[in-house]
Design a protein around this motif. Structure first.
Motif, PDB file in Angstrom:
ATOM      1  N   ILE A 286      63.976  60.870-107.332  1.00  0.00           N
ATOM      2  CA  ILE A 286      64.195  61.333-105.962  1.00  0.00           C
ATOM      3  C   ILE A 286      63.159  60.776-104.990  1.00  0.00           C
ATOM      4  CG2 ILE A 286      64.324  63.376-104.497  1.00  0.00           C
ATOM      5  CD1 ILE A 286      65.593  64.838-106.882  1.00  0.00           C
ATOM      6  N   PRO A 287      61.852  60.846-105.288  1.00  0.00           N
ATOM      7  CA  PRO A 287      60.882  60.279-104.336  1.00  0.00           C
ATOM      8  C   PRO A 287      61.124  58.802-104.048  1.00  0.00           C
ATOM      9  CG  PRO A 287      59.769  61.683-105.920  1.00  0.00           C
ATOM     10  CD  PRO A 287      61.173  61.520-106.415  1.00  0.00           C
ATOM     11  N   GLU A 288      61.488  58.046-105.081  1.00  0.00           N
ATOM     12  CA  GLU A 288      61.739  56.621-104.866  1.00  0.00           C
ATOM     13  C   GLU A 288      62.988  56.424-104.009  1.00  0.00           C
ATOM     14  OE1 GLU A 288      63.292  52.521-106.272  1.00  0.00           O
ATOM     15  OE2 GLU A 288      64.093  54.442-106.935  1.00  0.00           O
TER      16      GLU A 288
ATOM     17  N   LEU B  72      61.397  69.641-103.084  1.00  0.00           N
ATOM     18  CA  LEU B  72      61.349  68.228-103.444  1.00  0.00           C
ATOM     19  C   LEU B  72      60.257  68.005-104.480  1.00  0.00           C
ATOM     20  CD1 LEU B  72      61.812  66.592 -99.950  1.00  0.00           C
ATOM     21  CD2 LEU B  72      63.255  66.153-101.936  1.00  0.00           C
ATOM     22  N   PRO B  73      60.442  67.021-105.376  1.00  0.00           N
ATOM     23  CA  PRO B  73      59.441  66.775-106.427  1.00  0.00           C
ATOM     24  C   PRO B  73      58.071  66.408-105.886  1.00  0.00           C
ATOM     25  CG  PRO B  73      61.510  65.648-106.920  1.00  0.00           C
ATOM     26  CD  PRO B  73      61.623  66.162-105.519  1.00  0.00           C
TER      27      PRO B  73
ATOM     28  N   ALA C  25      63.287  53.609 -95.667  1.00  0.00           N
ATOM     29  CA  ALA C  25      62.994  52.255 -95.191  1.00  0.00           C
ATOM     30  C   ALA C  25      64.229  51.618 -94.570  1.00  0.00           C
ATOM     31  CB  ALA C  25      62.464  51.401 -96.339  1.00  0.00           C
ATOM     32  N   ALA C  26      65.389  51.811 -95.218  1.00  0.00           N
ATOM     33  CA  ALA C  26      66.631  51.251 -94.687  1.00  0.00           C
ATOM     34  C   ALA C  26      66.993  51.891 -93.349  1.00  0.00           C
ATOM     35  CB  ALA C  26      67.762  51.443 -95.696  1.00  0.00           C
TER      36      ALA C  26
ATOM     37  N   SER D 163      76.083  52.194 -98.581  1.00  0.00           N
ATOM     38  CA  SER D 163      76.916  51.953 -99.767  1.00  0.00           C
ATOM     39  C   SER D 163      76.231  50.987-100.741  1.00  0.00           C
ATOM     40  CB  SER D 163      78.280  51.395 -99.354  1.00  0.00           C
ATOM     41  OG  SER D 163      78.175  50.068 -98.868  1.00  0.00           O
ATOM     42  N   LYS D 164      75.434  50.072-100.216  1.00  0.00           N
ATOM     43  CA  LYS D 164      74.700  49.159-101.097  1.00  0.00           C
ATOM     44  C   LYS D 164      73.648  49.921-101.905  1.00  0.00           C
ATOM     45  CE  LYS D 164      75.187  45.400 -97.729  1.00  0.00           C
ATOM     46  NZ  LYS D 164      74.463  44.538 -96.747  1.00  0.00           N
ATOM     47  N   ILE D 165      72.991  50.885-101.257  1.00  0.00           N
ATOM     48  CA  ILE D 165      71.988  51.693-101.959  1.00  0.00           C
ATOM     49  C   ILE D 165      72.661  52.561-103.015  1.00  0.00           C
ATOM     50  CG2 ILE D 165      70.240  53.497-101.683  1.00  0.00           C
ATOM     51  CD1 ILE D 165      69.769  52.419 -98.840  1.00  0.00           C
ATOM     52  N   VAL D 166      73.804  53.138-102.677  1.00  0.00           N
ATOM     53  CA  VAL D 166      74.553  53.958-103.638  1.00  0.00           C
ATOM     54  C   VAL D 166      74.881  53.149-104.883  1.00  0.00           C
ATOM     55  CG1 VAL D 166      76.732  55.153-104.043  1.00  0.00           C
ATOM     56  CG2 VAL D 166      75.501  55.513-101.897  1.00  0.00           C
TER      57      VAL D 166
END
Length: 222
Positions: free
Chosen positions: A191-193, A61-62, A200-201, A152-155
């Protein structure tokens, strides 16, 4: 989820091998990608039963994260039309004499894990993504609870390359994570964000479930 050999439902087998001592992550990838994967494809008595055969090679991971699943270097996903097809892919001379023995060259049995997963597609094309995040959680997934809709909202918001949620059952080994997501990443994704947003979700949805993450590069054989 498919339970018996006569069950006609499609099957998704997820394998998390425990890398042999002395074999590096790069060595495991070389063996799976250049030796074992082509060997499986070359044996029709094994591979003709598969509708999907994909190795996901773990990358760093970064940013450092305590929730990384440290002891895993690959995830293999195999799909077959039925449990009977899965069983027949192993009940033949090609598997017994060639494929099975080669598995001992890259993984040890103790620590390796196999799961049967019931999946729901949140957004298409996750399997075609150039990279994928796996989120494994020690949480039960109620398929009607709305997590797929939340994801799906995040996608859509992050313009991701598809997503799948899975309810898993351990059939070999020991693994505490009963639910996992596969998130297809678009090029240039932060990726980290994204990990923070999904984390959080998930916290709001599942509560404080133990969560482990893998960043992978998928290579499709079938």
């Amino acid at each position: 989820m498919a339970e018996g050999l006569s069950d006609p439902a499609p099957v998704k087998l997820v394998i998390l091998p425990c890398t042999c001592p002395g074999l590096s992550r790069a060595g495991l990838r070389y063996h799976l990608e250049s030796i074992h994967g082509p060997m499986v494809v070359d044996e029709p008595d094994v591979s003709r039963r598969f509708t999907t055969y994909v190795h996901h090679y773990v990358r760093d991971l970064p940013s450092r994260d305590d929730s990384i699943l440290e002891d895993r270097d690959a995830v293999t996903i195999i799909r077959t039309p039925t449990m009977a097809d899965l069983a027949m892919s192993k009940s033949n001379a090609a598997y017994r004499d060639r494929i099975g023995p080669d598995e001992d060259n890259f993984r040890k049995i103790e620590g390796s894990v196999a799961l049967l997963a019931h999946e729901i597609e949140v957004a298409p094309y996750a399997d075609e993504a150039p990279a994928k995040l796996f989120f494994f959680r020690d949480a039960a997934l109620d398929l009607g609870s709305g997590w797929a809709e939340e994801l799906s909202k995040i996608v859509a918001d992050k313009n991701l390359h598809g997503a799948v949620v899975n309810d898993a059952k351990v059939i070999e080994g020991h693994f505490p994570y009963a639910q996992f997501d596969e998130i297809g990443l678009s090029k240039g994704c932060d990726i980290p964000e994204l990990v923070a947003v999904i984390g959080a979700a998930a916290l709001a949805h599942f509560g404080a479930a133990d969560t482990k993450i893998l960043l992978t590069e998928p290579v499709r054989f079938i």
